[in-house]
Write a protein that holds these residues in place. Structure first.
Motif, PDB file in Angstrom:
ATOM      1  N   ASP A  46       0.825  -1.209   0.000  1.00  0.00           N
ATOM      2  CA  ASP A  46       0.000   0.000   0.000  1.00  0.00           C
ATOM      3  C   ASP A  46       0.859   1.259   0.000  1.00  0.00           C
ATOM      4  N   LYS A  78       0.508   4.639  -2.268  1.00  0.00           N
ATOM      5  CA  LYS A  78       0.466   5.972  -1.678  1.00  0.00           C
ATOM      6  C   LYS A  78       1.511   6.883  -2.321  1.00  0.00           C
ATOM      7  N   LEU A 137       0.147   7.901  -5.586  1.00  0.00           N
ATOM      8  CA  LEU A 137      -0.921   8.886  -5.426  1.00  0.00           C
ATOM      9  C   LEU A 137      -0.350  10.269  -5.124  1.00  0.00           C
ATOM     10  N   SER A 197       0.192   2.970 -14.272  1.00  0.00           N
ATOM     11  CA  SER A 197      -0.333   4.334 -14.244  1.00  0.00           C
ATOM     12  C   SER A 197       0.062   5.096 -15.502  1.00  0.00           C
ATOM     13  N   VAL A 241      -5.768  10.977 -11.533  1.00  0.00           N
ATOM     14  CA  VAL A 241      -6.660  10.664 -10.414  1.00  0.00           C
ATOM     15  C   VAL A 241      -7.118   9.209 -10.474  1.00  0.00           C
ATOM     16  N   ILE A 242      -7.466   8.756 -11.669  1.00  0.00           N
ATOM     17  CA  ILE A 242      -8.055   7.432 -11.813  1.00  0.00           C
ATOM     18  C   ILE A 242      -7.036   6.316 -11.586  1.00  0.00           C
ATOM     19  N   PRO A 302      -4.225   5.720  -9.688  1.00  0.00           N
ATOM     20  CA  PRO A 302      -3.961   5.167  -8.346  1.00  0.00           C
ATOM     21  C   PRO A 302      -5.181   4.488  -7.746  1.00  0.00           C
ATOM     22  N   LEU A 303      -6.368   5.059  -8.003  1.00  0.00           N
ATOM     23  CA  LEU A 303      -7.585   4.462  -7.466  1.00  0.00           C
ATOM     24  C   LEU A 303      -7.860   3.110  -8.118  1.00  0.00           C
ATOM     25  N   TRP A 304      -7.666   3.046  -9.423  1.00  0.00           N
ATOM     26  CA  TRP A 304      -7.896   1.782 -10.139  1.00  0.00           C
ATOM     27  C   TRP A 304      -6.912   0.715  -9.686  1.00  0.00           C
ATOM     28  N   TYR A 340      -5.423   0.573  -6.794  1.00  0.00           N
ATOM     29  CA  TYR A 340      -5.743   0.194  -5.420  1.00  0.00           C
ATOM     30  C   TYR A 340      -6.912  -0.789  -5.380  1.00  0.00           C
ATOM     31  N   TRP A 341      -7.941  -0.511  -6.170  1.00  0.00           N
ATOM     32  CA  TRP A 341      -9.112  -1.387  -6.173  1.00  0.00           C
ATOM     33  C   TRP A 341      -8.802  -2.757  -6.777  1.00  0.00           C
TER      34      TRP A 341
END
Length: 219
Positions: free
Chosen positions: A3, A7, A10, A154, A201-202, A204-206, A208-209
């Motif tokens: 994680d 981070k 991100l 990314s 934006v997308i 790191p979120l993608w 992570y999920w």
């Protein structure tokens, strides 16, 4: 996948977004009547410089690919010069593509070229920072299942989203709305910028999920 790595990714992307925000507000303190629309070409140059500088600084500090065996001064200078050449080649390549897709050939040459510069800043500069002037590495990253890290993942997302934003930004140009932002290439550059920010934006979120499903092979 840790994680902490996500981070770091991100925070790096947030700083890249912050560089675009700075390119909008800081010049207004030094330049009269500065705005994205009224002085669009000036903003393109400033935004390109800000984003490039932040990308270089971040990748020097974060060093996502720090496993470089050759680190002599001559190698670094040669690598830097190759990166500059690749960036210029990218600008001219995008310029030709824009002309082939309908941009004015003779008129608005500066506008078209600066549009190519900003798109190269959003796409080519991150590739050069992360992968260097290595075409094989570029082809590997943008091929199916070719990524070896979350940074390359990314890179895929931000690059593709920048192109999609550019493509979507071209749709309002032929419409008879008579808006100032419809002048070539303002809507396209704004689309590329929004696409780049959306990718930042997308991604790191993608990641992570989907971190449990993502596996990376060493090349």
């Amino acid at each position: 996948m840790k994680d902490t790595d996500i981070k770091r990714l991100l925070y790096t992307h947030l700083l890249c977004i912050f560089s675009i925000i700075l390119s909008i507000f800081i010049p207004s303190f030094f330049l009269e009547n500065f705005s994205i629309l009224e002085t669009h070409l000036t903003w393109l140059c400033i935004c390109s410089v800000f984003v490039t500088a932040v990308n270089l600084l971040l990748y020097l500090v974060v060093k996502p690919n720090a496993s470089s065996k050759r680190s002599s001064l001559s190698y670094k200078v040669t690598r830097f010069l190759k990166c500059c050449i690749y960036f210029l080649m990218s600008c001219f390549f995008f310029h030709v593509i824009f002309v082939l897709y309908g941009a004015p050939l003779i008129e608005l040459v500066l506008e078209t070229f600066l549009f190519a510069v900003i798109l190269s800043t959003f796409t080519t500069v991150p590739c050069l920072c992360l992968l260097g002037p290595n075409i094989k590495a570029w082809l590997r990253v943008f091929s199916r299942n070719g990524v070896t890290s979350i940074w390359e993942n990314s890179l895929q997302i931000t690059t593709i989203s920048s192109f999609i934003g550019t493509w979507l930004g071209a749709f309002p140009i032929p419409l008879d709305w008579e808006r100032p932002w419809q002048v070539w290439p303002i809507s396209c550059t704004l689309g590329a910028t929004f696409g780049y920010v959306a990718g930042l934006v997308i991604s790191p979120l993608w990641i992570y999920w989907n971190r449990k499903q993502l596996t990376y092979k060493n090349h």
